[in-house]
Design a protein around this motif. Structure first.
Motif, PDB file in Angstrom:
ATOM      1  N   GLN A 132      31.794  26.527 -14.707  1.00  0.00           N
ATOM      2  CA  GLN A 132      33.255  26.340 -14.704  1.00  0.00           C
ATOM      3  C   GLN A 132      33.930  27.181 -13.608  1.00  0.00           C
ATOM      4  OE1 GLN A 132      34.564  26.760 -18.761  1.00  0.00           O
ATOM      5  NE2 GLN A 132      33.766  24.738 -19.261  1.00  0.00           N
TER       6      GLN A 132
ATOM      7  N   THR B   9      44.115  18.919 -14.458  1.00  0.00           N
ATOM      8  CA  THR B   9      43.844  19.422 -15.801  1.00  0.00           C
ATOM      9  C   THR B   9      43.664  18.290 -16.791  1.00  0.00           C
ATOM     10  OG1 THR B   9      46.205  19.466 -16.168  1.00  0.00           O
ATOM     11  CG2 THR B   9      45.189  21.517 -15.436  1.00  0.00           C
TER      12      THR B   9
ATOM     13  N   ALA C 149      30.988  19.866  -6.950  1.00  0.00           N
ATOM     14  CA  ALA C 149      32.173  20.112  -7.778  1.00  0.00           C
ATOM     15  C   ALA C 149      33.443  19.632  -7.061  1.00  0.00           C
ATOM     16  CB  ALA C 149      32.275  21.589  -8.123  1.00  0.00           C
TER      17      ALA C 149
ATOM     18  N   ARG D  52      29.954  29.211 -18.318  1.00  0.00           N
ATOM     19  CA  ARG D  52      31.033  29.899 -17.612  1.00  0.00           C
ATOM     20  C   ARG D  52      30.832  29.866 -16.085  1.00  0.00           C
ATOM     21  NH1 ARG D  52      32.227  35.856 -18.904  1.00  0.00           N
ATOM     22  NH2 ARG D  52      30.814  35.470 -20.604  1.00  0.00           N
TER      23      ARG D  52
ATOM     24  N   LYS E 253      27.318  21.992 -18.057  1.00  0.00           N
ATOM     25  CA  LYS E 253      28.731  21.737 -17.755  1.00  0.00           C
ATOM     26  C   LYS E 253      29.676  22.786 -18.336  1.00  0.00           C
ATOM     27  CE  LYS E 253      32.011  18.017 -18.263  1.00  0.00           C
ATOM     28  NZ  LYS E 253      32.396  16.899 -19.069  1.00  0.00           N
ATOM     29  N   THR E 254      29.365  23.237 -19.572  1.00  0.00           N
ATOM     30  CA  THR E 254      30.316  24.141 -20.237  1.00  0.00           C
ATOM     31  C   THR E 254      30.013  25.610 -19.951  1.00  0.00           C
ATOM     32  OG1 THR E 254      28.917  24.033 -22.162  1.00  0.00           O
ATOM     33  CG2 THR E 254      30.843  22.560 -22.135  1.00  0.00           C
TER      34      THR E 254
ATOM     35  N   ALA F  74      33.519  25.326 -10.443  1.00  0.00           N
ATOM     36  CA  ALA F  74      34.421  24.167 -10.374  1.00  0.00           C
ATOM     37  C   ALA F  74      35.825  24.620  -9.977  1.00  0.00           C
ATOM     38  CB  ALA F  74      34.454  23.435 -11.716  1.00  0.00           C
ATOM     39  N   GLN F  75      36.265  25.738 -10.547  1.00  0.00           N
ATOM     40  CA  GLN F  75      37.610  26.238 -10.206  1.00  0.00           C
ATOM     41  C   GLN F  75      37.682  26.674  -8.753  1.00  0.00           C
ATOM     42  OE1 GLN F  75      38.807  29.376 -12.803  1.00  0.00           O
ATOM     43  NE2 GLN F  75      39.107  27.944 -14.503  1.00  0.00           N
TER      44      GLN F  75
ATOM     45  N   HIS G 287      36.237  16.971  -8.338  1.00  0.00           N
ATOM     46  CA  HIS G 287      37.635  17.369  -8.455  1.00  0.00           C
ATOM     47  C   HIS G 287      38.547  16.431  -7.663  1.00  0.00           C
ATOM     48  CE1 HIS G 287      41.270  19.687  -8.457  1.00  0.00           C
ATOM     49  NE2 HIS G 287      41.247  19.767  -7.150  1.00  0.00           N
TER      50      HIS G 287
ATOM     51  N   GLY H 292      26.901  22.046 -12.819  1.00  0.00           N
ATOM     52  CA  GLY H 292      27.897  21.290 -13.587  1.00  0.00           C
ATOM     53  C   GLY H 292      27.303  20.069 -14.267  1.00  0.00           C
TER      54      GLY H 292
END
Ligand SMILES: Nc1ncnc2c1ncn2[C@@H]1O[C@H](COP(=O)(O)OP(=O)(O)OP(=O)(O)O)[C@@H](O)[C@H]1O
Ligand SMILES: [Mg+2]
Length: 396
Positions: free
Chosen positions: A364, A380, A158, A361, A358-359, A367-368, A162, A354
């Protein structure tokens, strides 16, 4: 050869675009990632209002009498560690000095050639010790089997996505590492080979040992051979890490659950430390113990980031996140639920969460968390609000 760098080019004139067209294919930049953008200083300021800045920004003055103001707008959104090379139309020592005072690393008067730009970049990093070193993230499981390697692998992947910069994942669990299975890779050479003769190791050899997983992530796998090889020594591990840091923006260290001189050293020295635990009493005790050992050395500012994993696997008997945090003296930075279907499916496919969900929770949240660890603002996809951005918009 120029060290591993990410270089963004913002070129405002057709002449400069034409003269620098060959830069991307230049052998001296083989290790670098080059990204070309249209537009000059103003375009760069708008771009970095919503995206992480690379190590080097080559930006052309698009003209106009407000050069200082445009440079200031770029400085507002640019990481102070990034080096800015400005291409402009004035060949005057006074202008040059004023630009240096405003934080410009070097000024290249037009017309520029690929050699000019290469020379300027070389001069910035001519000293091997001045070459940028990537950040390190050590991942440690409070106890065996808590999901530390899974977390390390997903974070490395991830973070690469990023940053859009090279990331290296080092599987240092030589006896039981799972990286070959998790990433579905085959390795000719492994971390055990790299650490067998560390004095022979250099950047070129290490590059050969690394396996490419995708555009950003490379893996030094573990042989997963409990009987083979020597136990690594502190000097060898330090050398491996120093070389890996020269090749990547982030080096993720998957540590075995084994207390020895080099694991202790990496736990105390890593820039970032993720401590993975499940919410039960033995894990709580280990987190407290480790916090007591590491906090005096790492200090509050570099405190470990606690990841509570496999939460709700034992819903009725587990410790709550609140109780765990209160007793461990460390609040969880990330909480991941027990989800055998999600994790099992990714493991069977040999993919990261991911990639196969990918979608979801959990993907995600990972990833954050990876974006937080890199220390660079989350991209973003659209520019974040900034004075520069709004001024730009009003002007338009
Ligand atoms: N949140 C979760 N929900 C369900 N399964 C999980 C979760 N996190 C990890 N796992 C699974 O737990 C197993 C052990 O994970 P992993 O190998 O990453 O643990 P570890 O802490 O590195 O173990 P070791 O101490 O052996 O190095 C793997 O099968 C992984 O897919
Ligand atoms: Mg592990």
């Amino acid at each position: 050869m120029i060290p591993r760098l990410t270089i963004d080019l913002f070129l405002a004139t057709a002449d400069s675009r034409q003269s620098l067209a060959g830069l991307a294919r230049h052998g001296a930049l083989a290790r670098c990632t080059l990204r070309g953008h249209d537009g000059g200083l103003a375009a760069a300021a708008t771009h970095y209002a919503g995206a992480p800045t690379p190590q080097v920004v080559v930006v052309e003055d698009e003209g106009g009498d407000d050069l200082a103001a445009r440079l200031d707008r770029l400085a507002e959104v640019c990481d102070p560690a990034s080096r800015v090379l400005l291409i402009g139309g004035v060949n005057d020592i006074h202008v040059y000095r004023r630009l240096r005072d405003r934080g410009v690393s070097d000024y290249l008067p037009r017309p520029v050639s690929a050699e000019h730009v290469l020379e300027a970049i070389r001069a910035l990093f001519h000293d091997a010790q001045a070459a940028p070193r990537g950040k390190t993230l050590a991942v440690w499981g409070a106890r065996g089997g808590v999901g530390a390697s899974t977390l390390a692998q997903n974070l490395a992947w991830a973070a690469g996505r990023h940053l859009r910069e090279p990331v290296i994942y080092l599987d240092l669990d030589l006896a039981f590492g799972t990286s070959l299975l998790s990433f579905n890779l085959e390795a000719k050479q492994t971390a055990a080979d790299a650490l067998a003769n560390p004095e022979r190791l250099d950047e070129v050899l290490l590059e050969r040992y690394l396996i490419e997983y995708d555009e950003h992530l490379r893996v030094l796998a573990a042989p997963a051979d409990p009987g083979g090889g020597h136990a690594p020594g502190l000097d060898g591990v330090e050398r491996l890490l120093d070389l890996a840091r020269r090749l990547a923006a982030l080096v993720v260290l998957d540590l075995p659950h084994q207390w020895c001189d080099w694991t202790r050293h990496l736990l105390t020295q890593a820039d970032e430390l993720a401590l993975v635990a499940t919410p039960d009493l033995p894990n709580l005790r280990e987190v407290k113990t480790l916090r007591d050992i590491l906090e005096p050395v790492r200090g509050q500012a570099a405190a470990a980031r606690l990841v509570l994993n496999r939460v709700d696997a034992y819903r009725k008997t587990q410790l709550t996140a609140k109780d765990f945090a209160a007793n461990a003296g460390l609040a969880p930075a990330l909480t991941l639920p027990f989800d055998p279907l999600l994790f099992g499916d990714a493991a069977n496919r040999g993919q990261m969460l991911g990639e196969c969900a990918k979608t979801h929770r959990t993907a995600q949240a990972l990833a954050q968390f990876a974006a937080q660890i890199t220390g660079k603002a989350a991209d973003t996809g659209k520019p974040a609000w900034s004075v520069a951005g709004v001024l730009q918009w009003l002007k338009a």
